[in-house]
Motif scaffolding. Structure first.
Motif, PDB file in Angstrom:
ATOM      1  N   GLN A 118      13.078 -25.139 -62.266  1.00  0.00           N
ATOM      2  CA  GLN A 118      13.691 -24.486 -61.224  1.00  0.00           C
ATOM      3  C   GLN A 118      14.215 -25.550 -60.197  1.00  0.00           C
ATOM      4  OE1 GLN A 118      12.516 -20.482 -59.769  1.00  0.00           O
ATOM      5  NE2 GLN A 118      10.688 -21.055 -60.947  1.00  0.00           N
ATOM      6  N   ASP A 172      16.085 -25.932 -54.539  1.00  0.00           N
ATOM      7  CA  ASP A 172      16.577 -24.909 -53.403  1.00  0.00           C
ATOM      8  C   ASP A 172      15.922 -23.462 -53.998  1.00  0.00           C
ATOM      9  OD1 ASP A 172      17.852 -27.028 -52.013  1.00  0.00           O
ATOM     10  OD2 ASP A 172      19.952 -26.629 -52.633  1.00  0.00           O
ATOM     11  N   THR A 173      16.103 -23.422 -55.117  1.00  0.00           N
ATOM     12  CA  THR A 173      15.481 -22.078 -55.603  1.00  0.00           C
ATOM     13  C   THR A 173      13.986 -22.008 -55.318  1.00  0.00           C
ATOM     14  OG1 THR A 173      17.262 -22.104 -57.406  1.00  0.00           O
ATOM     15  CG2 THR A 173      15.199 -20.577 -57.882  1.00  0.00           C
ATOM     16  N   LEU A 174      13.368 -22.925 -55.657  1.00  0.00           N
ATOM     17  CA  LEU A 174      11.904 -22.961 -55.549  1.00  0.00           C
ATOM     18  C   LEU A 174      11.534 -22.662 -53.787  1.00  0.00           C
ATOM     19  CD1 LEU A 174      10.494 -25.865 -57.747  1.00  0.00           C
ATOM     20  CD2 LEU A 174      10.195 -23.425 -58.142  1.00  0.00           C
ATOM     21  N   ARG A 175      12.213 -23.219 -52.995  1.00  0.00           N
ATOM     22  CA  ARG A 175      12.097 -23.202 -51.602  1.00  0.00           C
ATOM     23  C   ARG A 175      12.476 -21.854 -51.121  1.00  0.00           C
ATOM     24  NH1 ARG A 175      15.320 -26.597 -50.381  1.00  0.00           N
ATOM     25  NH2 ARG A 175      14.152 -28.647 -50.644  1.00  0.00           N
ATOM     26  N   GLU A 176      13.314 -21.158 -51.705  1.00  0.00           N
ATOM     27  CA  GLU A 176      13.807 -19.903 -51.500  1.00  0.00           C
ATOM     28  C   GLU A 176      12.639 -18.891 -51.691  1.00  0.00           C
ATOM     29  OE1 GLU A 176      15.651 -16.598 -49.696  1.00  0.00           O
ATOM     30  OE2 GLU A 176      15.770 -18.639 -49.243  1.00  0.00           O
ATOM     31  N   THR A 177      12.121 -19.238 -53.077  1.00  0.00           N
ATOM     32  CA  THR A 177      11.305 -18.446 -53.579  1.00  0.00           C
ATOM     33  C   THR A 177       9.928 -18.329 -52.534  1.00  0.00           C
ATOM     34  OG1 THR A 177      11.895 -18.536 -55.916  1.00  0.00           O
ATOM     35  CG2 THR A 177       9.649 -17.819 -55.509  1.00  0.00           C
ATOM     36  N   ARG A 204      10.803 -16.345 -49.361  1.00  0.00           N
ATOM     37  CA  ARG A 204      10.546 -14.875 -49.509  1.00  0.00           C
ATOM     38  C   ARG A 204       9.297 -14.358 -49.466  1.00  0.00           C
ATOM     39  NH1 ARG A 204      14.996 -15.401 -53.364  1.00  0.00           N
ATOM     40  NH2 ARG A 204      13.603 -15.190 -55.146  1.00  0.00           N
ATOM     41  N   THR A 220       8.731 -29.322 -52.482  1.00  0.00           N
ATOM     42  CA  THR A 220       9.568 -29.756 -53.624  1.00  0.00           C
ATOM     43  C   THR A 220       9.724 -31.231 -53.270  1.00  0.00           C
ATOM     44  OG1 THR A 220      11.696 -29.151 -52.788  1.00  0.00           O
ATOM     45  CG2 THR A 220      10.668 -27.568 -54.270  1.00  0.00           C
TER      46      THR A 220
END
Length: 255
Positions: free
Chosen positions: A4, A7-12, A15, A161
């Motif tokens: 992934q 940015d996607t991992l950080r947002e996961t 959340r 990350t």
């Protein structure tokens, strides 16, 4: 398995920890790890002594998401300045504040607004006046160079990350002779990144974990010496909660 984007991992991660903070606010329950019901003995408030838990606001204890107790291994002294990377609900900040006393100072750094609100509320409940919670990323610490004596963290560096940036920033904000006392999840050198991901997701503190060798080499590349990584308990097959110590050289240190 496709990776992934960062940015996607950080947002996961954001959340999940925002939801944990809100859950504490609502009913006082939270736990880190890939399967919370099964992870209680490896993650959370049970890793602190009863005396430590009893001395803190219930909200700080309930929001504990770590895999150890870095304040117990960092050797904090009266008057020291401490930075907690990924301070969450503030349990390690508040424990550190008690150890460094009124002449010391403890900063808690977190990227999640919900956790920061919870931590500040917990600090008010504890009447802790020598603490400050900052919003920001552990890859870009909003503090001047050479401003703290000790950097602690509790099961957070594995979530980054860009761990090289975390190590570089940790080195930058420490004074010469400053030290690191971190609890984190570390993988056996035999486990590939794909095998680590099979044991749990990134936000659950497993897929993003470094191996013992990667962790040591990352800290040494940033300039640290006397690196020591001691496994303390298993958290998954081939993966461990570990205590990490390192020191910034007193002389000739990069800044």
């Amino acid at each position: 398995m496709s990776e992934q984007p960062a940015d996607t991992l950080r947002e996961t991660v954001r959340r999940r920890y925002a939801a944990a903070a809100l859950k504490v606010t609502e009913d006082g329950a939270a736990c880190c790890g890939p399967h919370p019901a099964e992870a209680e003995e490896h993650f959370g408030a049970t890793l602190y002594t009863a005396d430590d838990r009893d001395a803190l606001p219930a909200g700080a204890v309930a929001a504990s998401l770590g895999c150890g107790n870095p304040t117990a291994v960092a050797g904090l002294h009266e008057g020291e300045h401490v930075l907690d990377l990924g301070s969450g609900g503030g349990i390690d900040v508040l424990l550190s504040a008690r150890r460094v006393g009124p002449t010391g100072k403890v900063y808690g750094l977190d990227m999640t607004d919900e956790m920061l609100r919870l931590a500040r509320a917990n600090a008010r409940t504890a009447s802790a006046t020598n603490v400050e919670f900052l919003k920001g990323a552990i890859e870009a610490v909003p503090l001047p160079a050479g401003s703290v004596d000790v950097v602690i963290s509790n099961c957070v560096i594995n979530l980054s990350t860009d761990k090289a940036a975390v190590f570089a920033e940790t080195f930058r904000v420490l004074r010469p002779g400053g030290r690191v006392g971190v609890s984190d999840v570390v993988a056996d050198d035999t486990l590939t990144p794909a095998l680590r991901a099979e044991r749990g997701d990134h936000a659950g503190c497993l897929a993003g974990a470094l191996s013992f060798t990667e962790y040591r080499e990352g800290l040494e590349a940033a300039g640290f010496v006397d690196v020591e990584i001691i496994p303390t308990r298993p958290v998954a097959d081939g993966m461990h909660s570990a205590v990490v110590h390192a020191t910034k050289p007193r002389t000739g240190a990069r800044t």
